[in-house]
Enzyme design. Structure first.
Site, short mmCIF file in Angstrom:
data_model
loop_
_atom_site.label_atom_id
_atom_site.label_comp_id
_atom_site.label_asym_id
_atom_site.label_seq_id
_atom_site.Cartn_x
_atom_site.Cartn_y
_atom_site.Cartn_z
N ASP A 175 0.82 -1.22 0.00
CA ASP A 175 0.00 0.00 0.00
C ASP A 175 0.85 1.27 0.00
O ASP A 175 0.41 2.31 0.49
CB ASP A 175 -0.96 0.04 1.21
CG ASP A 175 -1.78 -1.23 1.32
OD1 ASP A 175 -2.26 -1.69 0.27
OD2 ASP A 175 -1.92 -1.75 2.43
N HIS B 143 -4.39 -1.74 -6.47
CA HIS B 143 -3.60 -0.59 -6.89
C HIS B 143 -4.53 0.54 -7.32
O HIS B 143 -5.27 0.43 -8.29
CB HIS B 143 -2.62 -1.01 -8.01
CG HIS B 143 -1.56 -1.94 -7.50
ND1 HIS B 143 -0.64 -2.56 -8.29
CD2 HIS B 143 -1.27 -2.34 -6.22
CE1 HIS B 143 0.17 -3.31 -7.53
NE2 HIS B 143 -0.21 -3.19 -6.28
P1 IMP Z 1 -2.74 -12.70 1.56
O1 IMP Z 1 -1.75 -12.17 0.58
O2 IMP Z 1 -4.16 -12.39 1.19
O3 IMP Z 1 -2.52 -14.15 1.86
O4 IMP Z 1 -2.49 -11.94 2.96
C1 IMP Z 1 -1.29 -12.11 3.72
C2 IMP Z 1 -0.88 -10.81 4.38
O5 IMP Z 1 -0.48 -9.88 3.37
C3 IMP Z 1 -1.98 -10.10 5.16
O6 IMP Z 1 -1.38 -9.41 6.26
C4 IMP Z 1 -2.53 -9.08 4.18
O7 IMP Z 1 -3.14 -7.99 4.82
C5 IMP Z 1 -1.25 -8.69 3.48
N1 IMP Z 1 -1.47 -8.20 2.11
C6 IMP Z 1 -1.72 -8.93 1.01
N2 IMP Z 1 -1.84 -8.15 -0.08
C7 IMP Z 1 -1.65 -6.89 0.35
C8 IMP Z 1 -1.61 -5.63 -0.31
O8 IMP Z 1 -1.75 -5.51 -1.53
N3 IMP Z 1 -1.38 -4.55 0.48
C9 IMP Z 1 -1.16 -4.64 1.82
N4 IMP Z 1 -1.17 -5.80 2.48
C10 IMP Z 1 -1.42 -6.92 1.75
#
Ligand code: IMP
Length: 436
Positions: A19, A47
């Site tokens: 982010d 994004h």
């Molecule tokens: P997952 O990628 O959905 O398995 O989530 C695993 C961790 O990565 C969690 O803490 C999510 O909040 C974080 N996360 C996944 N994608 C993003 C993103 O695009 N921005 C910020 N955090 C993310």
């Protein structure tokens, strides 16, 4: 990265916990790019692009899509939620974009993410209690697990009916067992998944490009300008992040080569994107987190709510120990400093320059399990400013305190800051150095 022959390939990488504003940077840079590549992650990414006040959130299509000149590529390393992708394509087309299917090329080797991956992800998180990762619930972990265990359905499989059916049946045998027996959920009907996948495959067929690695290789050899768009951020990396509170892909710059299928000597720049403060979504350690009014203020001014899940983001001061780790692990050659306008109005601004760990002052990010949780941030305090800087068009017109803040970071990190962003719009970007 190795500099053998200079090629205009640039990786744009998140230097924090995601982010950071990669989408905006890639969108702005895409005006000059020939190709924009997504190479890892999936629809967990959100994004956000703001053009003429209009907001577009992209999850899978590369952020270059708003520029018809930029060819967008989805490489082998991506986990492709075909349902979300096809909805995203439809929405873009309704907005008058992506008119030519040749503007989006999808690798036959990308991993297909289906409804049952999402179900499993959510079922696991619901039952996890204190061990909850706080995932986006988009099925990212289960899809990458399939890839690693050699069970994945690949994008190219969608166009071979019998292979697709056989892979689906075999995959669902195992998944349904878990869903029903372990998580007490309804099983997924293979026949109905097959039918819906075939329908979506038809819609996505025009974007099929068997070998995107060859396309990118040729583009770089011909000195075309290629941007690699990272998703998530350094500290969410599967190997080098705050494990187990990470995503399931490698988010470091090296992943651009692997996820695309090119050698590291074909890329000569890595731009690290960092906010002027820090945020994190989901569970896991966060040394500079502010669980007070200041954190609340950063969240409300910075509009820190997840673009994919809407969850409030945890907020805190900028952490230079973590940023230095990101510089090293990614080989970052320059930085973009985002959302500095959000700091306007703070009397004082703190920056973490070291940690205290078990009574010792350390300046290097600790990687051993449990260490980061025990660190306490050590801050330097800088003067704030009260002027609205979101309208400033030239770096020289920024208040002295802002310039001091930027210089402080550049000096501490011994890395040039090439871009400063003072708001979400394209026009709110101050360039200190041309990109290509
Ligand atoms: P997952 O990628 O959905 O398995 O989530 C695993 C961790 O990565 C969690 O803490 C999510 O909040 C974080 N996360 C996944 N994608 C993003 C993103 O695009 N921005 C910020 N955090 C993310």
């Amino acid at each position: 990265m190795v500099h053998s022959t200079l090629m205009p390939g640039i990786i744009v990488i998140g230097a924090q916990w995601g982010d950071e504003g990669k989408g905006k940077v890639v969108d702005v840079f895409s005006a000059q790019a020939d190709y924009v590549i997504r190479y890892q992650g999936g629809a967990n990414a959100g994004h956000t692009l703001v053009v003429d006040g209009k907001k577009t959130v992209l999850h899978l299509v590369p952020s270059g899509v708003l520029h018809p000149n930029a060819v967008c590529v989805i490489g082998a390393g991506v986990v492709l939620d075909i349902e979300i992708l096809s909805q995203e394509i439809e929405a873009l087309q309704e907005a008058g974009l992506l008119k030519d299917p040749k503007q989006l090329l999808i690798s036959d080797s990308a991993t297909v993410l289906l409804t049952y991956h999402r179900e499993l992800d959510q079922a696991r998180e619901q039952g996890a209690g204190l061990e909850k990762i706080g995932t986006t619930g988009k099925g990212i972990g289960p899809a990458y697990e399939d890839r690693a265990s050699r069970k994945a359905i690949l994008f190219g499989d969608l166009f071979q009916s019998s292979t697709l059916k056989q892979k689906l049946m075999s995959s669902l045998k195992e998944k349904n067992f878990l869903l029903e027996k372990l998580y007490k959920r309804k099983p997924v009907d293979p026949e109905s998944v097959f039918k819906s996948v075939e329908k979506i495959a038809e819609k996505l067929a025009p974007y099929r490009c068997r070998d995107t690695s060859l396309i990118v290789y040729k583009a770089l050899k011909q000195n075309r300008k290629v941007l690699f768009e990272g998703a998530q951020g350094t500290l969410l990396d599967l190997l080098h992040g705050t494990y187990p509170y990470v995503t399931s892909s490698s988010t470091l710059s090296g992943s651009a080569c692997i996820g695309t299928g090119i050698g590291p000597n074909m890329i000569d720049k890595v731009m690290g994107i960092t906010k002027a403060y820090t945020t994190r979504v989901g569970s896991g350690p966060f040394p500079t987190e502010l669980s007070d009014e200041t954190g609340e203020r950063l969240r409300s001014i910075g509009q820190e709510f997840g673009a994919t899940t809407g969850r409030p983001r945890r907020c805190g001061w900028l952490d230079l120990v973590a940023l230095k780790y990101a510089l090293r692990t990614n080989g970052i050659t320059s930085l973009a400093l985002m959302k500095i306008d959000v700091l306007s109005g703070f009397k004082e601004i703190k920056v973490c320059t070291a940690y205290e760990l078990d009574g010792q002052v350390i300046k290097d990010y600790p990687v051993s399990p449990g260490d980061l949780e025990r660190t306490k941030p050590i801050y330097e305090t800088l003067a704030g400013w009260s002027t609205d800087i979101s309208v400033v068009k030239n770096i020289k017109d920024l208040p002295k305190q802002v310039q001091d803040y930027v210089q402080f970071i550049g000096k501490e990190m011994a890395t040039p800051i090439d871009v400063i962003s003072v708001g979400p719009g394209r026009e709110q970007t101050l360039w200190l150095k041309p990109l290509f």
